[in-house]
Motif scaffolding. Structure first.
Motif, PDB file in Angstrom:
ATOM      1  N   CYS A 101      81.408  44.615  18.294  1.00 42.98           N
ATOM      2  CA  CYS A 101      81.977  43.858  17.170  1.00 42.98           C
ATOM      3  C   CYS A 101      83.295  44.444  16.683  1.00 42.98           C
ATOM      4  O   CYS A 101      84.001  43.810  15.898  1.00 42.98           O
ATOM      5  N   TYR A 102      83.651  45.645  17.140  1.00 40.59           N
ATOM      6  CA  TYR A 102      84.897  46.267  16.713  1.00 40.59           C
ATOM      7  C   TYR A 102      86.045  46.033  17.699  1.00 40.59           C
ATOM      8  O   TYR A 102      87.169  46.464  17.467  1.00 40.59           O
ATOM      9  N   LEU A 103      85.758  45.362  18.814  1.00 37.31           N
ATOM     10  CA  LEU A 103      86.792  45.112  19.821  1.00 37.31           C
ATOM     11  C   LEU A 103      87.709  43.980  19.375  1.00 37.31           C
ATOM     12  O   LEU A 103      87.272  43.018  18.747  1.00 37.31           O
ATOM     13  N   SER A 104      88.987  44.098  19.722  1.00 40.25           N
ATOM     14  CA  SER A 104      89.908  42.987  19.502  1.00 40.25           C
ATOM     15  C   SER A 104      89.605  41.906  20.531  1.00 40.25           C
ATOM     16  O   SER A 104      88.871  42.139  21.503  1.00 40.25           O
ATOM     17  N   ILE A 127      80.327  34.792  28.847  1.00 44.14           N
ATOM     18  CA  ILE A 127      80.636  35.418  27.555  1.00 44.14           C
ATOM     19  C   ILE A 127      79.364  35.574  26.724  1.00 44.14           C
ATOM     20  O   ILE A 127      79.114  36.627  26.130  1.00 44.14           O
ATOM     21  N   ALA A 128      78.537  34.516  26.692  1.00 41.78           N
ATOM     22  CA  ALA A 128      77.299  34.551  25.914  1.00 41.78           C
ATOM     23  C   ALA A 128      76.365  35.637  26.431  1.00 41.78           C
ATOM     24  O   ALA A 128      75.746  36.362  25.641  1.00 41.78           O
ATOM     25  N   ASP A 129      76.242  35.762  27.747  1.00 42.11           N
ATOM     26  CA  ASP A 129      75.374  36.794  28.340  1.00 42.11           C
ATOM     27  C   ASP A 129      75.835  38.185  27.937  1.00 42.11           C
ATOM     28  O   ASP A 129      75.011  39.057  27.637  1.00 42.11           O
ATOM     29  N   TYR A 130      77.137  38.384  27.909  1.00 43.59           N
ATOM     30  CA  TYR A 130      77.669  39.692  27.527  1.00 43.59           C
ATOM     31  C   TYR A 130      77.362  39.988  26.066  1.00 43.59           C
ATOM     32  O   TYR A 130      76.943  41.097  25.719  1.00 43.59           O
ATOM     33  N   LEU A 131      77.563  38.985  25.201  1.00 41.46           N
ATOM     34  CA  LEU A 131      77.353  39.203  23.775  1.00 41.46           C
ATOM     35  C   LEU A 131      75.888  39.453  23.442  1.00 41.46           C
ATOM     36  O   LEU A 131      75.566  40.235  22.538  1.00 41.46           O
ATOM     37  N   LYS A 132      74.978  38.795  24.178  1.00 40.52           N
ATOM     38  CA  LYS A 132      73.551  38.986  23.914  1.00 40.52           C
ATOM     39  C   LYS A 132      73.091  40.397  24.250  1.00 40.52           C
ATOM     40  O   LYS A 132      72.128  40.906  23.668  1.00 40.52           O
ATOM     41  N   GLU A 133      73.785  41.051  25.180  1.00 41.97           N
ATOM     42  CA  GLU A 133      73.430  42.415  25.580  1.00 41.97           C
ATOM     43  C   GLU A 133      74.385  43.449  24.992  1.00 41.97           C
ATOM     44  O   GLU A 133      74.310  44.633  25.325  1.00 41.97           O
ATOM     45  N   ALA A 134      75.264  43.017  24.106  1.00 42.27           N
ATOM     46  CA  ALA A 134      76.319  43.895  23.587  1.00 42.27           C
ATOM     47  C   ALA A 134      75.744  45.018  22.747  1.00 42.27           C
ATOM     48  O   ALA A 134      74.719  44.862  22.085  1.00 42.27           O
ATOM     49  N   ASP A 135      76.439  46.162  22.781  1.00 41.51           N
ATOM     50  CA  ASP A 135      76.030  47.290  21.941  1.00 41.51           C
ATOM     51  C   ASP A 135      76.729  47.206  20.587  1.00 41.51           C
ATOM     52  O   ASP A 135      77.482  46.269  20.307  1.00 41.51           O
ATOM     53  N   ALA A 136      76.478  48.200  19.744  1.00 42.93           N
ATOM     54  CA  ALA A 136      76.978  48.160  18.369  1.00 42.93           C
ATOM     55  C   ALA A 136      78.493  48.207  18.267  1.00 42.93           C
ATOM     56  O   ALA A 136      79.072  47.808  17.263  1.00 42.93           O
ATOM     57  N   ASN A 137      79.173  48.694  19.316  1.00 42.02           N
ATOM     58  CA  ASN A 137      80.627  48.842  19.256  1.00 42.02           C
ATOM     59  C   ASN A 137      81.375  47.550  19.604  1.00 42.02           C
ATOM     60  O   ASN A 137      82.578  47.453  19.361  1.00 42.02           O
ATOM     61  N   ALA A 153      88.978  41.668  28.223  1.00 40.90           N
ATOM     62  CA  ALA A 153      89.086  42.606  29.348  1.00 40.90           C
ATOM     63  C   ALA A 153      87.718  43.130  29.757  1.00 40.90           C
ATOM     64  O   ALA A 153      87.442  43.302  30.955  1.00 40.90           O
ATOM     65  N   GLN A 154      86.845  43.371  28.797  1.00 39.85           N
ATOM     66  CA  GLN A 154      85.492  43.875  29.084  1.00 39.85           C
ATOM     67  C   GLN A 154      84.686  42.852  29.890  1.00 39.85           C
ATOM     68  O   GLN A 154      83.946  43.206  30.805  1.00 39.85           O
ATOM     69  N   ILE A 155      84.843  41.561  29.547  1.00 38.16           N
ATOM     70  CA  ILE A 155      84.056  40.503  30.200  1.00 38.16           C
ATOM     71  C   ILE A 155      84.758  39.977  31.449  1.00 38.16           C
ATOM     72  O   ILE A 155      84.153  39.313  32.279  1.00 38.16           O
ATOM     73  N   ASP A 156      86.060  40.288  31.585  1.00 40.75           N
ATOM     74  CA  ASP A 156      86.885  39.793  32.691  1.00 40.75           C
ATOM     75  C   ASP A 156      87.120  38.290  32.572  1.00 40.75           C
ATOM     76  O   ASP A 156      86.935  37.528  33.523  1.00 40.75           O
ATOM     77  N   VAL A 157      87.505  37.866  31.374  1.00 38.14           N
ATOM     78  CA  VAL A 157      87.927  36.486  31.131  1.00 38.14           C
ATOM     79  C   VAL A 157      89.231  36.556  30.339  1.00 38.14           C
ATOM     80  O   VAL A 157      89.660  37.625  29.915  1.00 38.14           O
TER      81      VAL A 157
END
Length: 276
Positions: free
Chosen positions: A30-33, A18-28, A39-43
């Motif tokens: 923060c708007y995900l539920s 989860i942390a790895d995904y958030l560190k590389e996350a794009d601007a959108n 679902a994006q991270i598969d957890v």
């Protein structure tokens, strides 16, 4: 976010994912539920929920706000990155409008029903509402007072700082306060917040900085998404979002809670009498 780096080595494999995904996350991101992010991270959503607690956030909403702010602060520090001084007048005008529209859309995406419900409850239970704002936010404070004067809620606002201090000192736990501050770090407005906190006054804050000291001195805060907080000397496009949050609170109170709905009609009649 710095806290992810400091806790990374102690995280479980799922938490690191989860942390790895958030560190590389794009601007959108923060708007995900929470379900969409899972679902994006598969957890699982519960894994995201545990991760927020593990990293020191109270809930997923708070993590989203911090993520939005950290992404805004990572942008190139220039005054108008999207506007070229050699652009045409119309292109500059369109870019300015786009900034306002973008701020509105992003702020709407971050709106939280729980926060709005708490804010409405505070307004509904209050005998008086003191409105506070300094600098550029003084204009927003005056606008907020002007709107709520159309309801039966006894609303007060003073443009003078010392008068605002005196107003804060007269409010009690039976009243409420609305503070508007772009950065949430102004020393004078923090002094006002300290007085309100000492008097146990239920307080609503509208700000563009989720991590600002002001958010820790209130009962509920409404977050306005803005990329201006760090590198622009004045709140520009975000001011329209601050105003829309004020309008939202006014509309919610007028429709859901106002004990005297005829009050608005009487005020409108008085205002109309000034026109030819």
């Amino acid at each position: 976010m710095g806290r992810l780096e400091s806790l990374y080595e102690e995280m479980s494999p799922t938490e690191k994912k989860i942390a790895d995904y958030l560190k590389e996350a794009d601007a959108n991101t923060c708007y995900l539920s929470i379900q969409e992010l899972a679902a994006q991270i598969d957890v699982s959503p519960s894994a995201i929920s545990r991760f927020t607690k593990r990293t020191g956030f109270n809930n997923y909403q708070e993590m989203r706000l911090m993520l939005a702010e950290s992404q805004a602060e990572s942008e190139e520090e220039v005054f108008f990155p999207e506007i070229d001084e050699h652009d045409t007048i119309m292109n500059i005008a369109k870019a300015t409008f786009h900034n306002g529209i973008s701020s509105l859309s992003s702020t709407l995406a971050m709106l939280n029903e729980d926060s709005l419900t708490k804010a409405l409850r505070i307004l509904t239970n209050a005998k008086r509402c003191g409105v506070f704002g300094l600098g550029a936010s003084k204009v927003m404070g005056e606008a907020a007072c002007q709107r709520f004067l159309r309801t039966s809620l006894d609303t007060r606002f003073f443009s003078d700082y010392h008068m605002q201090l005196m107003l804060a000192g007269t409010l009690t736990e039976k009243d409420c306060a609305l503070i508007i501050s772009h950065t949430g770090r102004n020393k004078d407005i923090l002094r006002v917040a300290d007085i309100l906190q000492h008097n146990h006054v239920p307080t609503i804050v509208i700000t563009s900085s989720a991590s600002a000291p002001l958010t820790r001195k209130c009962d509920v805060f409404l977050f306005c998404v803005s990329e201006e907080t760090k590198y622009r000397p004045e709140a520009i496009s975000s001011s329209i979002s601050h105003l829309m949050l004020i309008d939202t609170l006014f509309t919610l109170y007028a429709i859901k809670s106002d004990s005297d709905p005829d009050y608005f009609t009487r005020i409108r009649r008085i205002v109309n009498s000034t026109r030819q």
